[in-house]
Write a protein that holds these residues in place. Structure first.
Motif, PDB file in Angstrom:
ATOM      1  N   SER B 330       0.805  -1.210   0.000  1.00  0.00           N
ATOM      2  CA  SER B 330       0.000   0.000   0.000  1.00  0.00           C
ATOM      3  C   SER B 330       0.847   1.272   0.000  1.00  0.00           C
ATOM      4  O   SER B 330       0.303   2.367   0.032  1.00  0.00           O
ATOM      5  CB  SER B 330      -0.917  -0.013   1.225  1.00  0.00           C
ATOM      6  OG  SER B 330      -0.111  -0.195   2.369  1.00  0.00           O
ATOM      7  N   ARG B 331       2.175   1.154  -0.039  1.00  0.00           N
ATOM      8  CA  ARG B 331       3.016   2.361   0.043  1.00  0.00           C
ATOM      9  C   ARG B 331       2.952   3.177  -1.233  1.00  0.00           C
ATOM     10  O   ARG B 331       2.967   2.619  -2.338  1.00  0.00           O
ATOM     11  CB  ARG B 331       4.477   1.969   0.313  1.00  0.00           C
ATOM     12  CG  ARG B 331       4.711   1.311   1.643  1.00  0.00           C
ATOM     13  CD  ARG B 331       4.319   2.200   2.797  1.00  0.00           C
ATOM     14  NE  ARG B 331       4.094   1.391   3.998  1.00  0.00           N
ATOM     15  CZ  ARG B 331       3.513   1.838   5.102  1.00  0.00           C
ATOM     16  NH1 ARG B 331       3.091   3.087   5.162  1.00  0.00           N
ATOM     17  NH2 ARG B 331       3.354   1.048   6.127  1.00  0.00           N
ATOM     18  N   ARG B 332       2.907   4.494  -1.051  1.00  0.00           N
ATOM     19  CA  ARG B 332       2.912   5.415  -2.183  1.00  0.00           C
ATOM     20  C   ARG B 332       3.986   6.462  -1.926  1.00  0.00           C
ATOM     21  O   ARG B 332       4.321   6.725  -0.769  1.00  0.00           O
ATOM     22  CB  ARG B 332       1.554   6.126  -2.304  1.00  0.00           C
ATOM     23  CG  ARG B 332       0.386   5.230  -2.616  1.00  0.00           C
ATOM     24  CD  ARG B 332       0.388   4.760  -4.074  1.00  0.00           C
ATOM     25  NE  ARG B 332      -0.610   3.724  -4.301  1.00  0.00           N
ATOM     26  CZ  ARG B 332      -0.392   2.418  -4.136  1.00  0.00           C
ATOM     27  NH1 ARG B 332       0.797   1.986  -3.768  1.00  0.00           N
ATOM     28  NH2 ARG B 332      -1.351   1.547  -4.341  1.00  0.00           N
ATOM     29  N   PRO B 333       4.529   7.077  -2.963  1.00  0.00           N
ATOM     30  CA  PRO B 333       5.507   8.148  -2.739  1.00  0.00           C
ATOM     31  C   PRO B 333       4.924   9.227  -1.833  1.00  0.00           C
ATOM     32  O   PRO B 333       3.765   9.610  -1.969  1.00  0.00           O
ATOM     33  CB  PRO B 333       5.765   8.686  -4.155  1.00  0.00           C
ATOM     34  CG  PRO B 333       5.475   7.542  -5.045  1.00  0.00           C
ATOM     35  CD  PRO B 333       4.363   6.789  -4.395  1.00  0.00           C
ATOM     36  N   GLY B 334       5.726   9.692  -0.876  1.00  0.00           N
ATOM     37  CA  GLY B 334       5.290  10.714   0.062  1.00  0.00           C
ATOM     38  C   GLY B 334       4.920  10.145   1.420  1.00  0.00           C
ATOM     39  O   GLY B 334       4.890  10.876   2.403  1.00  0.00           O
TER      40      GLY B 334
END
Lengths: 301, 375
Positions: B330-334
């Motif tokens: 579930s990781r996204r940039p930021g």
């Protein structure tokens, strides 16, 4: 479950062998450009190369086959042919050995002065043959450095067969070496090292690995060397002395006959040289075809 | 055949290719010489074969010093990177070469040679191709012929120079597996050179990692991967994050971060902490670790690679997580994350931070030293 394919056992893919030019638009010009260029090239070839060749044979046969054969059966002409063959028979094997050794040490070893050796091999190409002849006169002639010593031992070099052979060897030296050096350099030393690691001696390696690898290149070099050895005029002319029946080679004989206005005879002997050129050319073309095949086989590795 | 290599030095002109190499190889081992271009691995192999002579040092096969013997008396099977098959000979003649050049008593009869060639073709699974010429073979088939030719002389040791360097990925993989099987079946002491760490780790019993003419580490594949002896080995055998830290007694503290008890014994002082991307884990806020901000997420097959900028340090870190890991998916940039190393290596702080595994060929080294025909 079926067993997976082992890719390391597969045969090489079969590629269609077809010319790329027709389908490759990037290197194809429009029709009229192609035809014009082809026509220009053909006209040029016909005028400068084909016409003289035809002229030689036409002139030689102008007075009929009888005169032609007569001119060749003349004893001076036969002596000239014999001397030319002798000179070539000595010069070509000598240069075969020299050229092979030179190419071998240049291509397979690293040493100081290699560049100098390569330039020296090219020297006969860059020096005018007349100068080459004069050098031999300077060394071996009656007034030359070795002249008195040779006279003392009754050895004739200049104005004799040895001089002609020396001059021929000098002029034809680069042909075989020049042919072999790039070929052997490209092949590298891996094959030889492989043979040695398998227990072969140096001699076995040379005969069974090195020589078969270069045989077509070598034959090609020998052919060119032979053609030049038989056709050489300048250097031989200086050292020969033009003694009929003794030191006259075919090219010199042609000149003498021509100067004496015996045109038919001159062209008859010249036609022999031209025929030699044609034979050389056809063998050379055949070799190039073979040779190119071998070379590309080499590159496919 | 046991091989002892003692203090081998070799220079090409002013370029030192080997600077004191010591190595013991047991009978029947499969050894990989691994290193970047210019590390001296090929020179070492060629020195063992007798294709190069060392300036100093000794080599012994089974206790017998052979350092001054020429290659043809050493009885080594050498497989060249580009196979060096004799292209004017058929496959059968190539394989028979080593036997047919023997003289007098040592040369087997024609029938014996034919029989031996047949056995070897069977061994390399090329039965039926004996009449072909090398130009009519694929790369994988050529490699097998080269191997059969080297095995024909029943070598004391089998030496392979970048055996898979010139092959397609699939061919390489199959050939690698086959070579391992062949080694297990025949038991020849085998040394091969490679610059591919995956190849070395997959194929070899022991790996010799080389750098700049010296051996950095010798060990089993597990040893060199899990306990790299030097920063170079750590970096060369896979990607790595290097973070600055400090050891105080038993505690390891990252610069600008919290410390925790370290189980590795390292003298106190400034250190570089080496962590592989897959040895980093995502942890809950509050547990020991380093705060970071995700800058990039990239999925490659079963791996999710996350790049993140550390909050307290100028460095970035790379993580490799399983695609099944719910925390990673579930990781996204930021996003803000907290990372903590599971396993790491400690080395004294280096003046230049990052060791380089780029080819360190000296530009003005003599031509013969430059890597031969790398494809």
């Amino acid at each position: 479950m079926t067993t997976a394919i082992d890719h390391s056992l597969l045969d090489p893919p079969r590629l269609p062998r077809e010319p790329l030019m027709e389908t490759n638009a990037a290197i194809t010009e429009s029709v009229w450009v192609r035809r014009t260029l082809t026509a220009v090239a053909l006209l040029f070839l016909a005028f400068f190369l084909l016409l003289p060749l035809v002229a030689v044979f036409a002139e030689a046969l102008r007075n009929g086959v009888g005169t032609y054969v007569e001119a060749l059966k003349d004893s001076d002409a036969l002596d000239a042919i014999k001397l030319t063959l002798i000179a070539a028979a000595i010069a070509v094997p000598l240069n075969l050995v020299f050229g092979l050794s030179a190419a071998w040490c240049i291509a397979k070893f690293e040493f100081r002065g290699k560049a100098l050796l390569i330039s020296l091999i090219d020297l006969p190409f860059s020096v005018s043959p007349v100068v080459a002849g004069l050098v031999y006169v300077l060394i071996f002639g009656a007034q030359g450095w070795a002249g008195p010593w040779l006279a003392e031992h009754d050895i004739k070099v200049i104005f004799a067969v040895p001089g002609i052979v020396l001059a021929t060897v000098f002029v034809t030296f680069p042909f075989i070496a020049r042919e072999l050096i790039p070929l052997m350099q490209e092949q590298g030393t891996d094959d030889e090292q492989a043979a040695l690691s398998l227990g072969a001696t140096g001699w076995q390696t040379f005969w069974r690995v090195t020589l078969p690898n270069i045989k077509w290149g070598l034959l090609y070099g020998v052919l060119l060397c032979n053609a030049r050895a038989m056709g050489e005029f300048g250097a031989v002319s200086v050292v020969s002395g033009h003694i009929r029946g003794q030191t006259n080679t075919m090219p010199l004989h042609v000149e003498i006959l021509y100067n004496e206005y015996q045109f038919a005879a001159a062209f008859a002997v010249a036609s022999l040289l031209a025929a030699l050129a044609l034979v050389t050319l056809s063998i050379k073309s055949w070799l190039e075809w073979r040779h190119a095949d071998e070379l590309s086989a080499l590159r496919r590795h | 055949m046991q091989i002892q290599i003692r203090d081998i030095h070799k220079a090409f002109g002013s370029f030192p290719a080997l600077k004191g190499v010591n190595l013991d190889i047991q009978s029947g081992e499969l050894i990989a010489l691994l290193g970047p271009s210019g590390s001296g691995k090929t020179t070492l192999l060629r020195t063992i074969a007798g294709l190069e002579y060392q300036d100093y040092g000794s080599i012994a096969f089974g206790g017998e010093d052979i350092a001054s013997r020429p290659v043809r008396e050493r009885g080594v099977g050498f497989v060249f990177q580009h196979y060096a098959l004799f292209k004017h000979m058929t496959v059968a003649d190539n394989i028979a070469f080593g036997l047919s050049v023997r003289k007098g008593e040592a040369r087997p009869s024609k029938e014996a040679i034919t029989k031996r060639v047949g056995e070897l073709l069977e061994l390399v699974q090329l039965a039926g191709l004996e009449k072909r010429y090398p130009a009519q073979l694929s790369g994988g088939q050529r490699q097998r012929v080269a191997l059969a030719r080297a095995l024909a002389i029943d070598p004391k040791v089998l030496l392979l120079d970048e055996p898979f360097g010139a092959l397609d990925a699939k061919v390489r993989k199959d050939l690698r597996r086959w070579l391992r099987e062949l080694h297990d079946k025949t038991g020849y002491t085998t040394i091969f050179v490679t610059h591919d760490q995956e190849e070395a780790l997959e194929l070899a019993d022991r790996v010799v990692v080389m750098n700049r003419g010296q051996i950095e580490q010798v060990g089993t594949t597990d040893d060199v991967y899990e306990q790299p002896a030097t920063p170079f080995v750590f970096d060369f055998l896979g990607s790595v994050n290097i973070l600055p830290g400090e050891v105080e007694g038993r505690r390891l503290r990252f610069d600008g971060g919290a410390g925790w008890d370290s189980d590795s014994i390292h003298p106190p002082g400034l250190v570089d902490v080496y962590v592989r991307p897959h040895d980093l884990q995502l942890v809950e806020a509050g547990t020991p670790g380093l705060d970071a901000t995700v800058t990039n997420v990239q999925r490659t097959g079963a791996l999710i690679r996350i790049s993140a900028q550390l909050v307290q340090l100028p460095d970035t870190v790379e993580l490799e997580l399983s695609h099944l890991d719910p925390a990673a998916r579930s990781r996204r940039p930021g996003d803000a994350i907290r990372v903590s190393p599971i396993r790491y290596g400690l080395f004294p702080r280096a003046p230049h931070r990052r060791p380089t595994t780029l080819p360190d060929v000296v530009p003005n080294a003599p031509a013969e030293y430059r890597e031969r025909g790398r494809n």
